[in-house]
Enzyme design. Sequence first.
Site, PDB file in Angstrom:
ATOM      1  N   ASP A  68       0.827  -1.203   0.000  1.00 44.72           N
ATOM      2  CA  ASP A  68       0.000   0.000   0.000  1.00 44.72           C
ATOM      3  C   ASP A  68       0.867   1.261   0.000  1.00 44.72           C
ATOM      4  OD1 ASP A  68      -2.290   1.541   0.090  1.00 44.72           O
ATOM      5  OD2 ASP A  68      -2.484   1.422   2.263  1.00 44.72           O
ATOM      6  N   ASN A 124       1.510   3.387  -3.059  1.00 45.57           N
ATOM      7  CA  ASN A 124       2.084   3.850  -4.325  1.00 45.57           C
ATOM      8  C   ASN A 124       1.552   5.219  -4.720  1.00 45.57           C
ATOM      9  OD1 ASN A 124       3.512   1.466  -4.548  1.00 45.57           O
ATOM     10  ND2 ASN A 124       2.115   0.537  -6.030  1.00 45.57           N
ATOM     11  N   HIS A 134       3.241   3.442  -9.124  1.00 50.52           N
ATOM     12  CA  HIS A 134       3.132   2.018  -9.447  1.00 50.52           C
ATOM     13  C   HIS A 134       4.418   1.500 -10.080  1.00 50.52           C
ATOM     14  CE1 HIS A 134      -0.971   2.052  -8.240  1.00 50.52           C
ATOM     15  NE2 HIS A 134      -1.395   2.787  -9.242  1.00 50.52           N
ATOM     16  N   LEU A 182      11.832 -20.579  -4.098  1.00 46.64           N
ATOM     17  CA  LEU A 182      10.836 -19.680  -3.510  1.00 46.64           C
ATOM     18  C   LEU A 182       9.611 -19.663  -4.422  1.00 46.64           C
ATOM     19  CD1 LEU A 182       9.935 -17.288  -1.584  1.00 46.64           C
ATOM     20  CD2 LEU A 182      11.079 -15.767  -3.214  1.00 46.64           C
ATOM     21  N   ARG A 188       1.620  -5.099   6.137  1.00 51.43           N
ATOM     22  CA  ARG A 188       0.962  -4.056   5.358  1.00 51.43           C
ATOM     23  C   ARG A 188       1.793  -2.789   5.469  1.00 51.43           C
ATOM     24  NH1 ARG A 188      -5.145  -2.433   4.156  1.00 51.43           N
ATOM     25  NH2 ARG A 188      -4.686  -0.544   2.980  1.00 51.43           N
ATOM     26  N   SER A 194      -7.932  -5.482   4.701  1.00 49.30           N
ATOM     27  CA  SER A 194      -8.595  -5.133   3.441  1.00 49.30           C
ATOM     28  C   SER A 194      -8.968  -6.338   2.570  1.00 49.30           C
ATOM     29  CB  SER A 194      -7.710  -4.159   2.634  1.00 49.30           C
ATOM     30  OG  SER A 194      -7.562  -2.952   3.342  1.00 49.30           O
TER      31      SER A 194
END
Length: 252
Positions: free
Chosen positions: A23, A25, A40, A134, A187, A195
């Site tokens: 969160d 950008n 972005h 990964l 976050r 959210s």
Amino acid sequence: MSRYDESQNIKQNTPKHVAIIMDGNGRWAKARGKKRTSGHKAGVERVREVVEAAGELGVSSLTLFAFSSENWSRPQEEVSFLMELFVIALNREVKMLRKNGVRLQFLGDKSRFNPKLQSSINKAEEATADNEHLTLNIAANYGGRWDICNAVNKLLASKPDLERVEESDIEPFLATAGLPALDLMIRTGGETRISNFLIWQAAYAELYFSELLWPDFDADAFKAAVDDYSKRQRRFGKTGEQVVEKMSLNAE
């Protein structure tokens, strides 16, 4: 305790599965007098650094909330830009992911994406399918409530005569089926809510909230979050322990 001992302690207590709500950008771009799209772009660059840090720390599964099912309500120009940015990033990064042993998979309803993006997603998933270092999960057009409803619908379609649904019936049909139990949810951006992200999976996860906007959340910030997690004493209760243990065994 020496720095070496601290490093060893972090590795021993490293979360297997980390999820991040990326969160900030838009606010990052606005603070610099730029368009949201520049935020972005900066956010995509930060993803590469955090993925590398996760691999170095021994995280086995990293899930990033890239585009929620609610994000379609954003201005059309921004949505179109994000779709094109996805395509560019996928085409650019897939070789590096293969080289570094990263398996890429998408979580969410891909049917709403345009054919070009769907093709790029499929090619990237196929190209990295055999990697084991990964697993990088990109949650796109994803919502936690959608995930649960979708899982229940799949369950009922496979067992139309089912009269009672148990938790263990639903989990194999979730978007995260086969992944380790979620250990840590991060976050960025200063907000303190999840959210509608991985709401089933986050039931026993540790939560970490950072004031940093996503483009500023670098490898050191990620390592600080993992360090914080490693120092916590997790308490699940009997039911929680059984759930986490079962999910971890299913992922192996």
